[in-house]
Design a protein around this motif. Sequence first.
Motif, PDB file in Angstrom:
ATOM      1  N   UNK A  25       1.047  -1.244   0.080  1.00  0.00           N
ATOM      2  CA  UNK A  25       0.021   0.226   0.686  1.00  0.00           C
ATOM      3  C   UNK A  25       0.964   1.443   0.544  1.00  0.00           C
ATOM      4  N   UNK A  26       2.227   0.942   0.649  1.00  0.00           N
ATOM      5  CA  UNK A  26       2.903   2.521   0.543  1.00  0.00           C
ATOM      6  C   UNK A  26       3.140   2.822  -0.509  1.00  0.00           C
ATOM      7  N   UNK A  27       3.571   2.158  -1.985  1.00  0.00           N
ATOM      8  CA  UNK A  27       3.549   2.530  -2.949  1.00  0.00           C
ATOM      9  C   UNK A  27       2.832   3.535  -3.963  1.00  0.00           C
ATOM     10  N   UNK A  28       2.977   4.942  -4.218  1.00  0.00           N
ATOM     11  CA  UNK A  28       1.543   5.544  -4.612  1.00  0.00           C
ATOM     12  C   UNK A  28       2.859   5.812  -6.365  1.00  0.00           C
ATOM     13  N   UNK A  29       2.200   5.452  -6.940  1.00  0.00           N
ATOM     14  CA  UNK A  29       1.552   5.234  -8.291  1.00  0.00           C
ATOM     15  C   UNK A  29       0.859   6.274  -9.129  1.00  0.00           C
ATOM     16  N   UNK A  30       1.533   6.433 -10.543  1.00  0.00           N
ATOM     17  CA  UNK A  30       0.632   7.355 -11.386  1.00  0.00           C
ATOM     18  C   UNK A  30       0.105   6.521 -12.563  1.00  0.00           C
ATOM     19  N   UNK A  31      -0.197   5.266 -12.440  1.00  0.00           N
ATOM     20  CA  UNK A  31       0.332   3.936 -12.942  1.00  0.00           C
ATOM     21  C   UNK A  31      -0.613   3.178 -12.740  1.00  0.00           C
ATOM     22  N   UNK A  32      -0.319   2.712 -12.295  1.00  0.00           N
ATOM     23  CA  UNK A  32      -0.691   1.059 -11.199  1.00  0.00           C
ATOM     24  C   UNK A  32      -2.354   1.551 -10.271  1.00  0.00           C
ATOM     25  N   UNK A  33      -3.050   0.847 -10.468  1.00  0.00           N
ATOM     26  CA  UNK A  33      -4.031   1.110  -9.819  1.00  0.00           C
ATOM     27  C   UNK A  33      -5.008   1.900  -9.870  1.00  0.00           C
ATOM     28  N   UNK A  34      -5.158   2.622 -11.431  1.00  0.00           N
ATOM     29  CA  UNK A  34      -5.433   3.331 -11.993  1.00  0.00           C
ATOM     30  C   UNK A  34      -5.875   3.179 -13.751  1.00  0.00           C
ATOM     31  N   UNK A  35      -6.586   4.855 -13.832  1.00  0.00           N
ATOM     32  CA  UNK A  35      -7.570   4.410 -14.396  1.00  0.00           C
ATOM     33  C   UNK A  35      -6.666   5.335 -15.468  1.00  0.00           C
ATOM     34  N   UNK A  36      -5.815   5.185 -17.111  1.00  0.00           N
ATOM     35  CA  UNK A  36      -4.621   5.245 -17.244  1.00  0.00           C
ATOM     36  C   UNK A  36      -4.915   5.374 -18.861  1.00  0.00           C
ATOM     37  N   UNK A  37      -5.125   6.426 -19.512  1.00  0.00           N
ATOM     38  CA  UNK A  37      -4.957   6.578 -20.565  1.00  0.00           C
ATOM     39  C   UNK A  37      -4.126   6.713 -21.554  1.00  0.00           C
ATOM     40  N   UNK A  38      -2.681   6.111 -22.507  1.00  0.00           N
ATOM     41  CA  UNK A  38      -1.884   6.029 -22.699  1.00  0.00           C
ATOM     42  C   UNK A  38      -2.168   7.130 -24.604  1.00  0.00           C
TER      43      UNK A  38
END
Lengths: 224, 401
Positions: A27-40
């Motif tokens: 839970x520590x990781x603050x990611x902008x990619x994982x566990x999010x909705x991201x569109x490249x």
Amino acid sequence: MTTKIKRIDSIRLEDAEPRIFAVDGDERRESQVWRRKLSLERGKLYCMNAASGTGKTSLCSFITGVRTDYVGRILFNDNDISHYTIDRWCELRRSHLAYLPQELDVFDELSAIDNVMLKNRLTDYRSEAEIRQMFERLEIDNRIDTPAGRMSVGQKQRMALIRALCQPFDFILLDEPVSHLDHYNNERCGEMVAEEAARLDAGVIFTSVGAQLIINRPFIPLNL
Amino acid sequence: MISKLLRRNISIWQTAGYALATLVGLTIVMAAVQLRNDVQGGLSRAEDSEGGIGLISKRNIVISKPVTMSATLTGTKPGFSSTDIADIKSQKWCGGVSEFRAADFGVWAGIDLGGRTMQTALFFESVPDRLLDIDSDEWAFDPAQPVIPIILSKDYLTLYNFGFASTGRMPMVSESMLGKIPLTVTLSGNGRQVSLPGRIVGFSSWLNTVAVPERFMDWAHGEFGSGTAEEPSRLIVEVADPADPDVDKYLAAHDYEKAGPDDNLGRASYFLTLLTGIISAVGGIITLLALGILVLSLYLLVQKNRRTISGLLLLGYTPRQVSACYIRLVLCLNVAVLLLASAAMLVARCIWSAGLARIDIPVSSPWTALLAGTAIMAAVTIVNALIIARLVRKCFRTGEN
């Protein structure tokens, strides 16, 4: 059999994350990619900054179909890639997704030019003269006939980049492409990638731990 | 270029081991098949040469009733009644019953031996033409140009040659010579008498009679027959398996006698089939073990080249393109093994053909053995190809956690 694959306009991640992370419950990781909705999006550049072990290579492997050990969903346009067949992945790798893996995956027993031709023969994308020009541009033309096994990592990286560019693509994934290059060569590689991506209106996803690809175009930084 | 990459790590020793083991296994199988055909062909020829004209099917047996003292005294003929025949037909093992049909007219035959004419009273019998293994042209009878084809019991000739002739008064005759001697057959009955030319077309050791074509018998009965139907004294019974103990039990229970193709030859043929079957099985097992070696080698090879294969697949090469390289290799190897095994089988055949020639058995055509070898190698190659395709596809995804 396999239907003709149309252009990939977007790569979407929906609550995706490597299964190992999900199992660990980190839970520590603050990611902008994982566990999010991201569109490249196609036509845009993305730089994945990350420390080791945060899943850069995993992301590239998931997007290129090498691995499937993730939770959540990854979609090309609106299609869930987990349903793609091997044949479909092969076609994607020839015509839609260019990939420079971190390990380079070059064949040490083949000469530099043969390594590149191995790909180009499959895609029939460039003339040999063009390829030789690219070698010159990245200043490894003097190693063109040298077996890859006798090249330095930096030279191999440049050669593998040329190989990755020997195909049409909607997205190019570069996994730590300049980790062994000096500033000058880094810039040359960045130029070449930027030019080709602009010409094809393709998306660029590059990762870096330390040295970052020097690219003369605006890119979106994302922390993994 | 891709083959150059993929052929790295191929172990010469493993490949040679596989090739050698397959070669041995395949040669044994092919040689066993060939030997079986050769000797089997020889045995059936032996039946023929001893028996002359044979039955078309070896599954036919000839049965008769024994001649008893009372039959001799009362003058009755031991024939099969329609009830007997119906009972035989109703048996499980019985595929069909055909009758020996005796002539009910007088037959005299005369031969001219170097100026000396020999006349003898004769008898004719016919069996259904379809049961005889003889060329239909030779066995034809045309009343417009009547020549009577005759099959003679070999025993009669033996009896003549070693009985009459050896006493010195008569010349001995060979089968082929007798076939060329013009024969005059005199048929009589219904107050008529006709002489026709006859020709001996063959000899038989098991057909213990003087046999003529059915068509002739029909014609002659119409011309000279008394019209009274007699019970057949012998029957040809088609059985699924002549070695079936039920057949023997039935025959013993009804006190019937069995004649037919030589039992010993049948047994020899059975043992030969068994023996070549065992040899084939050994060859088959060796081939299977060799296939095992190859499968293990392939696992090992693909494992060793896993990085290369994954690298190629990552570039966009399809598993089919990658497998094709290995399949081509295995195909070449298997074709080479097949050619060598075929050559080895043919050499072996040459060796035993000399031995067989000494006992007057010619070798048979090698096509069945060659076909069997090709079929086996085709099957082995298909199994190889499927395994290779599966192994290569498994390399598609790597590093799964």
